[in-house]
Each structure stands twice: as C-alpha cells, then as structure tokens.
Design an enzyme around this catalytic site. Structure first.
Site, mmCIF file in Angstrom:
data_model
loop_
_atom_site.group_PDB
_atom_site.id
_atom_site.type_symbol
_atom_site.label_atom_id
_atom_site.label_comp_id
_atom_site.label_asym_id
_atom_site.label_seq_id
_atom_site.Cartn_x
_atom_site.Cartn_y
_atom_site.Cartn_z
ATOM 1 N N HIS A 130 0.689 -1.067 -0.160
ATOM 2 C CA HIS A 130 -0.094 -0.099 -0.048
ATOM 3 C C HIS A 130 0.753 1.260 0.241
ATOM 4 O O HIS A 130 0.509 2.068 -0.865
ATOM 5 C CB HIS A 130 -0.770 0.104 1.245
ATOM 6 C CG HIS A 130 -2.111 0.910 1.062
ATOM 7 N ND1 HIS A 130 -2.152 2.079 1.562
ATOM 8 C CD2 HIS A 130 -3.202 0.669 0.098
ATOM 9 C CE1 HIS A 130 -3.512 2.585 1.222
ATOM 10 N NE2 HIS A 130 -4.053 1.741 0.321
ATOM 11 N N HIS B 144 -7.424 -2.545 -5.307
ATOM 12 C CA HIS B 144 -7.373 -3.028 -4.029
ATOM 13 C C HIS B 144 -8.162 -4.562 -4.253
ATOM 14 O O HIS B 144 -8.056 -5.059 -3.060
ATOM 15 C CB HIS B 144 -8.384 -1.981 -3.185
ATOM 16 C CG HIS B 144 -7.594 -0.698 -2.799
ATOM 17 N ND1 HIS B 144 -7.572 0.296 -3.619
ATOM 18 C CD2 HIS B 144 -6.917 -0.389 -1.706
ATOM 19 C CE1 HIS B 144 -6.971 1.279 -2.967
ATOM 20 N NE2 HIS B 144 -6.447 0.867 -1.894
ATOM 21 N N HIS C 17 -15.306 5.284 2.333
ATOM 22 C CA HIS C 17 -13.960 4.765 2.577
ATOM 23 C C HIS C 17 -13.110 5.583 3.303
ATOM 24 O O HIS C 17 -12.415 5.136 4.250
ATOM 25 C CB HIS C 17 -13.572 4.463 0.916
ATOM 26 C CG HIS C 17 -11.967 4.393 0.958
ATOM 27 N ND1 HIS C 17 -11.180 5.355 0.546
ATOM 28 C CD2 HIS C 17 -11.065 3.154 1.407
ATOM 29 C CE1 HIS C 17 -9.792 4.942 0.701
ATOM 30 N NE2 HIS C 17 -9.845 3.677 1.197
ATOM 31 N N HIS D 204 -11.067 5.138 7.296
ATOM 32 C CA HIS D 204 -9.932 4.967 7.448
ATOM 33 C C HIS D 204 -9.474 6.262 8.745
ATOM 34 O O HIS D 204 -8.508 5.954 9.518
ATOM 35 C CB HIS D 204 -8.949 5.872 6.354
ATOM 36 C CG HIS D 204 -8.517 4.615 5.237
ATOM 37 N ND1 HIS D 204 -7.563 4.022 5.367
ATOM 38 C CD2 HIS D 204 -9.108 4.234 4.097
ATOM 39 C CE1 HIS D 204 -7.590 3.021 4.311
ATOM 40 N NE2 HIS D 204 -8.275 3.376 3.669
ATOM 41 N N PHE E 89 -1.959 6.639 4.158
ATOM 42 C CA PHE E 89 -1.851 5.487 3.316
ATOM 43 C C PHE E 89 -0.373 4.795 3.561
ATOM 44 O O PHE E 89 -0.593 3.584 3.243
ATOM 45 C CB PHE E 89 -1.649 6.127 2.086
ATOM 46 C CG PHE E 89 -3.262 6.610 1.450
ATOM 47 C CD1 PHE E 89 -4.177 5.988 1.713
ATOM 48 C CD2 PHE E 89 -3.570 7.438 0.255
ATOM 49 C CE1 PHE E 89 -5.588 5.963 1.264
ATOM 50 C CE2 PHE E 89 -4.736 7.491 -0.219
ATOM 51 C CZ PHE E 89 -5.701 6.879 0.254
ATOM 52 N N HIS F 98 -11.325 -2.801 3.515
ATOM 53 C CA HIS F 98 -11.271 -2.925 2.109
ATOM 54 C C HIS F 98 -12.414 -3.933 1.620
ATOM 55 O O HIS F 98 -12.705 -3.807 0.394
ATOM 56 C CB HIS F 98 -9.857 -2.723 1.470
ATOM 57 C CG HIS F 98 -9.657 -1.324 1.237
ATOM 58 N ND1 HIS F 98 -9.932 -0.811 0.140
ATOM 59 C CD2 HIS F 98 -8.928 -0.303 2.124
ATOM 60 C CE1 HIS F 98 -9.389 0.446 0.033
ATOM 61 N NE2 HIS F 98 -8.949 0.763 1.246
HETATM 62 CU CU1 C2O Z 1 -5.569 2.187 -0.425
HETATM 63 CU CU2 C2O Z 1 -8.367 2.623 1.824
HETATM 64 O O1 C2O Z 1 -6.910 3.008 0.703
#
Ligand code: C2O
Length: 588
Positions: A185, A215, A334, A338, A354, A367
C-alpha cells in the site's frame, strides 16, 4: 416523478436467520450464479440467497410507492432494506492514450513522511524478482464466501488469527510477510513508484478509476497467502459491515491485544461502543450517527451518481497526472473509515495515512467492505436505472499491477481480469442493505429557503474560493430538460498531506449541519493523507442533483442555494469553480 422505485425487501432477515459460518461454507454446492447478482429489471423477482441457497426465502422485487420506501428513523438500528435505483448514463470520456502500466520494482524509490517531509524510516519497496508471470486465475472448485466480521464463529476467528500470526512470522524479506504486504500500500500510494517511461509522474492507485480494481487484487492475494499459510484454500477474508447498523462499530475480533489481528495504533476514543461516523460529522448521538451513515450510503451508492465514473473514479491514463478524481464511495465512506480508525491529531497512523494503513489488519477487513460495495453496485443496483455500469475503455481494462502471489511468484494482473468477483472465486455473505431505500426526508421550508436565497451571493462572484469556513451561494439551474442535472465542482486543489473534507448541501437552512440525514445532503469530498511529489493535487467531482430535486420537491425552481461545509481545520482546499450542467448535454 420519473424515477423508478424498486424494492428488494430484506426485512425478513432477523438475527436467527443470518447464516452461521458453517452454512457459509456448506458444501461445494453453494454455487450461486450470477442470477443472484440481481441484474434484474423491474417486476423480476430476485433471489438474494440470504442463506446460502438453503431454506431460500426470496425477497421479491416489486414496484412500490416512493413514500413506502421511507425508513422510520426509530427503526434504523433494526436494519431495513429496499431498493431505489437512479440515474442515466452519460457519454464516455474518449480514450486516446494508453493504460497505466505496472511499476518497475527495481526503480522503486523511498516514500516520504507527510508530516515531517522526511524520508520514511521504512523502505516500502518489495523484493525484486526477475521473473514476472502474467497471472491466470486458477480453476475455482469452491466459491469463497467472505463473511461479515461481526458474525464470524470462534472456529473462524481462530483460523484467521492463526493465518495472520503466521504471516507476521514470515522472514522480513519474504514478499508474503505481513510487513511486506503492508508496504504494498505504501509503495503504490505514497509516490514510491513512477509511471514507467513517464519521467517523474507518480504512479498512484487512489483518486481515479484504478481504486476499486487495485484494492480488489491486493486483497485477493493477501487472502490467498493467508489461506496457504493455514492450508485452507477456502479461507475468505471477513468484511467490516459498516454500512449496516449491526456492523457500525469496530469489529470485536480485532480488539484483543493478544491477537495477531490487533493494532495498537488506533483511535482509542473510537473503540466500541462508539458508532462509526461515515459522514465525519463529529456527532456523537448514536441514533443520529446511524441515520447520517445511511444517508451517506444512499447518497454515494445511489442518489449522487450519474454514471460509472461518478462511482468508480475518473479516467487515469498513462502519461497523465495522478489523482484525476475519486468516485463517490472512495471519497466518502472509504475515507471516513480510514480517518475514524487512525490516530488524529498526529499523522493518522496506522489507518489514517496511506503509507501505514496496511499495517493494521483491520485495513483488509475495511477494504473487503469497500470491495463489496463495488459488487453491489455492479450486480445489485438495477440495470434499468444504471444501464451502463461497465467501463469498456481499454485504458481502464488493460491497466496492470504487480503482486506476489501465495507462492511468492511475482505476477502481473490486469483490471479486466478482476471485474467479476465470482470469476475470481469469491463472493460476500448476503446481508440486508438498509441504505438502499433510505430516502432522506426534506427538512426545509420554502419560506425560509426563499429568505436564505435572497441573501446568498451568486456563485460567479465568490470563486475561486478558499474553503476555510461555511459558504453559501446561489447557482442557476440549467433550463429544464429531460436530462439529469449535475453539480460540478471544478479545479479543487488540495494539500494531499492533510486529512481534508467538505460536505455539499442544497437548499439547506441550517448553518452547521451536524445532521446529514436529510434530503439537503448532496455529497462529500474527503481524502486520506498521502504523499505526492507536488504535495498538492487538482481534481473535480460531480454530484447528480435530479433525484435530490425530486426528494426535496424543488424541480421547478430556477436556482438552488448550495452550502459548502469544511470539516477540517484550517486551510487546505481551494475550489476553482462550480456549475450545474446537463447530463447528457443538450445537443443543440
Ligand atoms: Cu488504498 Cu483505503 O486505501
């Protein structure tokens, strides 16, 4: 009202009907076909296969009155479901370039910390291998069914924990080790790779149409490696069911400090019973937050999208700058998850930045649900309303990435091979979708809006705009035609090293809307901090207004009042312009 209302009624699912893991992995005969993906048209009844095909209770699709689709706020915690479709498709942006190519591993550079602007103390780059194989998906003997993380059995938890523990014990230079997996990532998202042959242009898998495919492949190999480590080829990752009130807390399986699934770098204030805030509103009333969340989901999955790009993200081709623009789920729920898990203030580690997100085992569970949203968009939302959910542009289909597979073989994969999750051998446990028909009630009064409107400046007079405070302005609507209307925010310039977010409201009379659960909420822009070479990115988003007009009964007005509400502190966002366009444009 031109819109079509469908209902996939799932209200019959109660706790005792949720199938246990044993039934998730029954026999090889759990072979739901694509018919169960609900690529239905109205009047077609649709099996949701809620219980692995056993004791099948078919939620029927049927036309229903809009008013019947409303969800009583007091019931939101129970999880209700039905389906409302939206939107027509627009013209495909023309393709002229080439697909973004997989990186050259031997040219991997050092990523940089966003906060200190120092080189990261971790080298994100994977081991180099001279042998790259074009990956072929192996024959599928049994569909893996990814379970909801809140509903897994003790046997499952044991296996999952064992697999991650073994992954953490692999030698550090094994590309399958946990840290190497986490670094995938970092490398793909924090500027460690350049686009091959394109000078110093960053290779970046976020904020474009590569987001979902990248992803999906990432999780695919992570899952296969875990399965191999416990000798269970049926092992399936769990998903964090944050779109359902029953899954709106951090999944308990990740919280035991003695478990391999634990990560200490999480926001301790957001441990259970805190309810996840998909709107990043800061509201702490659980019932209000749940209602906000369902509005966020409904808006980003259904009401706000006019075409595949609004959902998937904007085209990103070889030789073009990274981050042309994220799709609605990427910039919405999303990002919110995070940021909610990561530790702020500070660098957001692990999940909120990230470079470090993959270090938290919860990342892959989060994810999995993001990926599940893609499958729902593809196969569950009615084709009659989203006639073209597929992107057929070769620059999309032929884009490629590199991963190490479960045998530590370096493989090249393409976007076109990951478009169908079932062809890849996995699917998701069926859980009801309470946001599907969560049409938020209008909460504006015409008289008050008229007063607000008369004092709101015209959009032309305030752009470009530094978004440091709440701003409100008028935008003229297009001439009334049959086409959808889209609100376009152009040339959004962002400091990529910060968590930034703003919400967009239409005809909202409230100055500080901590409540998103109303028709006035049109959409969100939010980003997870990350490093790019220029440390700023320019992007644009569009939000479909047509169904919102219907929901608010303002289709006949000549202009609307738009309110932009920044959720971050301090500067960081500039918006170049705003306009309403027709989709598709009128041929004149
Ligand atoms: Cu590559 Cu949720 O991020």
């Amino acid at each position: 009202m031109a819109s079509l209302y469908l209902s996939c009624v799932n209200t019959t699912f109660s706790d005792h009907q949720y199938f246990s893991l044993r039934r998730v992995f029954p026999k090889p005969s759990y072979s739901t076909t694509h018919a169960n993906h609900c690529t239905h048209s109205p009047q077609v009844s649709c099996s949701v296969a809620a219980n692995g095909g056993q004791n099948q209770k078919e939620p029927a699709f049927q036309n229903v009155e809009p008013s019947k689709g409303k969800v009583d706020r007091r019931n939101v915690l129970l999880g209700l479901g039905s389906l409302y479709g939206a939107a027509n498709l627009v013209a495909t942006p023309s393709s002229s370039a080439n697909p973004v190519q997989a990186p050259q591993l031997d040219k991997c550079g050092t990523a940089t910390d966003l906060i200190t602007h120092q080189k990261l103390d971790v080298n994100c780059c994977p081991p180099i291998s001279q042998s790259i194989v074009d990956y072929k998906i192996p024959p599928i003997f049994q569909m893996k069914i990814r379970p909801s993380a809140h509903r897994v059995s003790p046997e499952y938890i044991f296996k999952y924990n064992l697999a991650v523990d073994r992954m953490k014990r692999l030698p550090a230079d094994d590309p399958r080790s946990f840290m190497q997996q986490a670094n995938i990532h970092c490398a793909y998202c924090n500027g460690a790779y350049d686009q091959p042959g394109q000078g110093t242009l960053d290779l970046q898998v976020h904020n474009s149409w590569l987001f979902f495919p990248f992803h999906r492949w990432y999780l695919y190999f992570y899952e296969r490696i875990l399965g191999k480590l416990i000798n269970d080829p049926t092992f399936a990752l769990p998903f964090w069911n944050w779109d359902n009130p029953k899954g709106m807390t951090m999944p308990p399986i990740f919280l035991d400090p003695n478990s391999a699934l634990y990560d200490v770098k999480r926001n301790q204030k957001n441990l259970p019973p805190a309810v996840i805030d998909l709107g990043t509103t800061g509201n702490t009333d659980p019932l209000q937050v749940v209602a906000n969340n369902l509005t966020v989901m409904y808006t980003e999955m259904i009401r706000g999208n006019s075409n595949a790009y609004d959902f998937m993200g904007k085209p990103y081709r070889e030789g073009t700058p990274a981050e042309p623009g994220p799709g609605a789920p990427e910039r919405g729920s999303h990002t919110a998850v995070h940021v909610w898990v990561g530790v702020f203030p500070g660098g957001g580690e692990d999940m909120g930045n990230f470079y470090s997100a993959g270090r938290d085992p919860l990342f892959y569970c989060h994810h999995a649900n993001v990926d599940r949203m893609w499958t729902l968009w593809q196969y569950f939302l009615p084709s009659s309303k989203f006639p073209d959910k597929k992107i057929t542009d070769p620059d999309f289909l032929d884009a490629s990435f590199l991963f190490y597979d479960e045998n530590a073989q370096l493989v090249r994969v393409t976007v076109k091979d990951c478009l169908d999750n079932r062809k890849m051998g996995f699917d998701y446990e069926r859980i009801d979708l309470p946001w599907l028909d969560y049409r938020p009630p209008p909460q504006t009064s015409k008289a008050r809006i008229a007063r607000v409107t008369s004092t709101a400046p015209k959009a032309e007079t305030i752009f470009p705009l530094k978004l440091d405070n709440v701003v409100r302005f008028q935008v003229s609507k297009t001439e009334k035609g049959k086409a959808d209307e889209l609100l376009v925010l152009e040339n959004i310039t962002l400091d990529t090293s910060k968590f930034l977010k703003f919400d967009v409201f239409v005809n909202d009379e409230d100055d500080n809307p901590g409540e998103l659960d109303k028709a006035a909420y049109a959409g969100t822009y939010a980003q997870v901090p990350h490093k790019t070479k220029s440390s700023s990115a320019s992007t644009s988003i569009q939000l479909k207004l047509t169904d919102l007009y219907d929901d608010m009964d303002i289709a006949d007005d000549d202009f609307i009042v738009v309110t932009l509400v920044p959720r971050h502190q301090g500067p960081g966002v500039t918006i170049g312009g705003i306009k309403i366009i027709e989709n598709p444009p009128k041929s004149s």
